[in-house]
Design a protein around this motif. Structure first.
Motif, PDB file in Angstrom:
ATOM      1  N   ALA A 175     -45.597 -30.078 -59.320  1.00 31.96           N
ATOM      2  CA  ALA A 175     -46.397 -30.008 -60.743  1.00 31.96           C
ATOM      3  C   ALA A 175     -45.360 -31.135 -61.324  1.00 31.96           C
ATOM      4  O   ALA A 175     -45.909 -31.859 -62.199  1.00 31.96           O
ATOM      5  N   VAL A 176     -44.082 -31.054 -61.433  1.00 29.17           N
ATOM      6  CA  VAL A 176     -43.161 -32.003 -62.018  1.00 29.17           C
ATOM      7  C   VAL A 176     -43.604 -33.297 -61.574  1.00 29.17           C
ATOM      8  O   VAL A 176     -43.820 -34.296 -62.169  1.00 29.17           O
ATOM      9  N   SER A 177     -43.515 -33.488 -60.129  1.00 33.27           N
ATOM     10  CA  SER A 177     -43.677 -34.595 -59.438  1.00 33.27           C
ATOM     11  C   SER A 177     -44.954 -35.503 -59.765  1.00 33.27           C
ATOM     12  O   SER A 177     -45.074 -36.583 -60.055  1.00 33.27           O
ATOM     13  N   ALA A 178     -46.077 -34.456 -60.166  1.00 34.97           N
ATOM     14  CA  ALA A 178     -47.531 -35.099 -60.408  1.00 34.97           C
ATOM     15  C   ALA A 178     -47.688 -35.180 -61.723  1.00 34.97           C
ATOM     16  O   ALA A 178     -48.816 -35.783 -62.236  1.00 34.97           O
ATOM     17  N   GLY A 179     -46.302 -35.038 -62.661  1.00 34.05           N
ATOM     18  CA  GLY A 179     -46.574 -35.416 -64.001  1.00 34.05           C
ATOM     19  C   GLY A 179     -47.365 -34.270 -64.955  1.00 34.05           C
ATOM     20  O   GLY A 179     -47.712 -34.282 -65.913  1.00 34.05           O
ATOM     21  N   LYS A 180     -47.635 -33.214 -64.282  1.00 30.35           N
ATOM     22  CA  LYS A 180     -48.227 -31.777 -64.787  1.00 30.35           C
ATOM     23  C   LYS A 180     -47.357 -31.168 -65.739  1.00 30.35           C
ATOM     24  O   LYS A 180     -47.738 -30.334 -66.620  1.00 30.35           O
ATOM     25  N   LEU A 181     -46.010 -31.067 -65.423  1.00 29.34           N
ATOM     26  CA  LEU A 181     -44.989 -30.268 -66.048  1.00 29.34           C
ATOM     27  C   LEU A 181     -43.833 -31.396 -66.353  1.00 29.34           C
ATOM     28  O   LEU A 181     -43.581 -32.107 -65.358  1.00 29.34           O
ATOM     29  N   THR A 182     -43.058 -31.005 -67.320  1.00 25.36           N
ATOM     30  CA  THR A 182     -41.878 -31.869 -67.744  1.00 25.36           C
ATOM     31  C   THR A 182     -40.737 -31.060 -66.867  1.00 25.36           C
ATOM     32  O   THR A 182     -40.812 -29.782 -66.534  1.00 25.36           O
ATOM     33  N   SER A 183     -39.600 -31.512 -67.060  1.00 26.07           N
ATOM     34  CA  SER A 183     -38.344 -30.802 -66.259  1.00 26.07           C
ATOM     35  C   SER A 183     -38.136 -29.516 -67.080  1.00 26.07           C
ATOM     36  O   SER A 183     -37.899 -28.586 -66.334  1.00 26.07           O
ATOM     37  N   ALA A 184     -38.355 -29.608 -68.342  1.00 22.77           N
ATOM     38  CA  ALA A 184     -37.886 -28.506 -69.155  1.00 22.77           C
ATOM     39  C   ALA A 184     -38.840 -27.513 -69.006  1.00 22.77           C
ATOM     40  O   ALA A 184     -38.301 -26.081 -68.743  1.00 22.77           O
ATOM     41  N   GLN A 185     -39.996 -27.743 -68.999  1.00 25.70           N
ATOM     42  CA  GLN A 185     -41.179 -26.509 -68.564  1.00 25.70           C
ATOM     43  C   GLN A 185     -41.025 -25.980 -67.432  1.00 25.70           C
ATOM     44  O   GLN A 185     -41.076 -24.753 -67.121  1.00 25.70           O
ATOM     45  N   ALA A 186     -40.626 -26.918 -66.258  1.00 25.36           N
ATOM     46  CA  ALA A 186     -40.338 -26.416 -64.965  1.00 25.36           C
ATOM     47  C   ALA A 186     -38.985 -25.493 -64.970  1.00 25.36           C
ATOM     48  O   ALA A 186     -39.071 -24.289 -64.240  1.00 25.36           O
ATOM     49  N   ALA A 187     -38.031 -25.977 -65.725  1.00 27.70           N
ATOM     50  CA  ALA A 187     -36.847 -24.950 -65.882  1.00 27.70           C
ATOM     51  C   ALA A 187     -37.263 -23.429 -66.351  1.00 27.70           C
ATOM     52  O   ALA A 187     -36.847 -22.482 -65.880  1.00 27.70           O
ATOM     53  N   THR A 188     -38.038 -23.508 -67.460  1.00 20.77           N
ATOM     54  CA  THR A 188     -38.405 -22.362 -68.005  1.00 20.77           C
ATOM     55  C   THR A 188     -39.345 -21.568 -66.742  1.00 20.77           C
ATOM     56  O   THR A 188     -39.059 -20.417 -66.913  1.00 20.77           O
ATOM     57  N   LYS A 189     -40.277 -22.136 -66.350  1.00 22.56           N
ATOM     58  CA  LYS A 189     -41.046 -21.432 -65.437  1.00 22.56           C
ATOM     59  C   LYS A 189     -40.381 -20.553 -64.289  1.00 22.56           C
ATOM     60  O   LYS A 189     -40.387 -19.797 -64.176  1.00 22.56           O
ATOM     61  N   LYS A 190     -39.139 -21.563 -63.759  1.00 23.98           N
ATOM     62  CA  LYS A 190     -38.491 -21.112 -62.813  1.00 23.98           C
ATOM     63  C   LYS A 190     -37.363 -19.845 -63.046  1.00 23.98           C
ATOM     64  O   LYS A 190     -36.963 -19.150 -62.123  1.00 23.98           O
ATOM     65  N   ALA A 191     -37.122 -19.810 -64.352  1.00 24.89           N
ATOM     66  CA  ALA A 191     -36.304 -18.870 -64.748  1.00 24.89           C
ATOM     67  C   ALA A 191     -36.811 -17.470 -64.682  1.00 24.89           C
ATOM     68  O   ALA A 191     -36.118 -16.356 -64.525  1.00 24.89           O
ATOM     69  N   ASN A 192     -38.145 -17.261 -64.534  1.00 23.02           N
ATOM     70  CA  ASN A 192     -38.816 -16.142 -64.429  1.00 23.02           C
ATOM     71  C   ASN A 192     -39.365 -15.856 -63.306  1.00 23.02           C
ATOM     72  O   ASN A 192     -40.197 -14.705 -62.816  1.00 23.02           O
ATOM     73  N   VAL A 193     -39.461 -16.651 -62.051  1.00 21.69           N
ATOM     74  CA  VAL A 193     -40.028 -16.652 -60.916  1.00 21.69           C
ATOM     75  C   VAL A 193     -39.767 -15.509 -60.077  1.00 21.69           C
ATOM     76  O   VAL A 193     -40.512 -14.772 -59.801  1.00 21.69           O
ATOM     77  N   THR A 194     -38.400 -15.053 -59.755  1.00 18.32           N
ATOM     78  CA  THR A 194     -38.141 -14.057 -59.102  1.00 18.32           C
ATOM     79  C   THR A 194     -38.418 -12.836 -59.496  1.00 18.32           C
ATOM     80  O   THR A 194     -39.072 -11.593 -58.815  1.00 18.32           O
ATOM     81  N   GLN A 195     -38.265 -12.569 -60.944  1.00 23.00           N
ATOM     82  CA  GLN A 195     -38.727 -11.283 -61.458  1.00 23.00           C
ATOM     83  C   GLN A 195     -40.437 -11.139 -61.495  1.00 23.00           C
ATOM     84  O   GLN A 195     -40.744 -10.102 -61.025  1.00 23.00           O
ATOM     85  N   ARG A 196     -41.168 -12.157 -61.699  1.00 23.55           N
ATOM     86  CA  ARG A 196     -42.638 -11.880 -61.574  1.00 23.55           C
ATOM     87  C   ARG A 196     -42.861 -11.836 -59.949  1.00 23.55           C
ATOM     88  O   ARG A 196     -43.945 -10.773 -60.060  1.00 23.55           O
ATOM     89  N   VAL A 197     -42.332 -12.480 -59.052  1.00 26.55           N
ATOM     90  CA  VAL A 197     -42.694 -12.060 -57.723  1.00 26.55           C
ATOM     91  C   VAL A 197     -42.336 -10.901 -57.489  1.00 26.55           C
ATOM     92  O   VAL A 197     -43.308 -10.143 -56.527  1.00 26.55           O
ATOM     93  N   THR A 198     -41.241 -10.370 -57.495  1.00 29.61           N
ATOM     94  CA  THR A 198     -40.865  -9.165 -57.307  1.00 29.61           C
ATOM     95  C   THR A 198     -41.809  -7.958 -57.889  1.00 29.61           C
ATOM     96  O   THR A 198     -42.041  -7.009 -57.288  1.00 29.61           O
TER      97      THR A 198
END
Length: 167
Positions: free
Chosen positions: A103-126
């Motif tokens: 999504a970052v590569s496609a321009g749909k997210l900024t790097s900052a938005q990606a970092a925010t999303k990634k911060a919670n990925v493990t907890q959401r998946v768990t």
């Protein structure tokens, strides 16, 4: 929203045509474009769901029919995965992070938005793996944009399987 987004769009376009702001031809073109975009999004969600189901089944070493049957019987992915639970979580986290990067590569997210999303990925998946049912999103529906266990990443689930990436 009574009638949903399509009804709202239709009403708005009719009002604009009545005011002379746009022509009926323009309104029809807008409607066609929105319908095409929705169809493409629906297809993409189906592809994502299929890819996620395949990833889960492959990681657990079971076939899709068995996975779906056990989920339909009310088992959580944690129960189904047994001692492969950590491997399943790792695979789903990697998939989610890959989708965020795309999504970052496609321009749909900024790097900052990606970092925010990634911060919670493990907890959401768990959380998703451990739950037998998705938490309900806003308006009482699991899924996109809601407060489901997969948040705004893999937002919501169908029978415990993420339904789309939401990116």
């Amino acid at each position: 929203m009574i009638g949903g987004p399509q009804a709202t769009l239709s009403t708005a376009l009719k009002a604009l045509v009545a005011k002379g702001t746009i022509t009926q031809t323009q309104a029809d073109a807008i409607t066609a474009e929105v319908n095409a975009a929705e169809a493409a999004e629906h297809a993409a969600r189906g592809i994502q769901k299929s890819a996620t189901e395949t990833l889960i089944a492959s990681t657990l070493g079971i076939d899709l029919a068995t996975l779906k049957s056990r989920l339909a019987a009310g088992e959580s992915l944690a129960t189904i995965s047994g001692d492969k639970k950590d491997a399943l979580i790792a695979a789903l986290v990697a998939q989610e992070n890959s989708e965020i990067d795309a999504a970052v590569s496609a321009g749909k997210l900024t790097s900052a938005q990606a970092a925010t999303k990634k911060a919670n990925v493990t907890q959401r998946v768990t959380d998703m793996v451990n739950n037998t049912r998705p938490k309900m999103g806003k308006g009482g529906h699991g899924g996109r944009g809601g407060d489901g266990p997969m948040g705004k990443g893999l937002a919501g689930t169908t029978n415990g399987i993420p339904s789309q990436s939401g990116t």
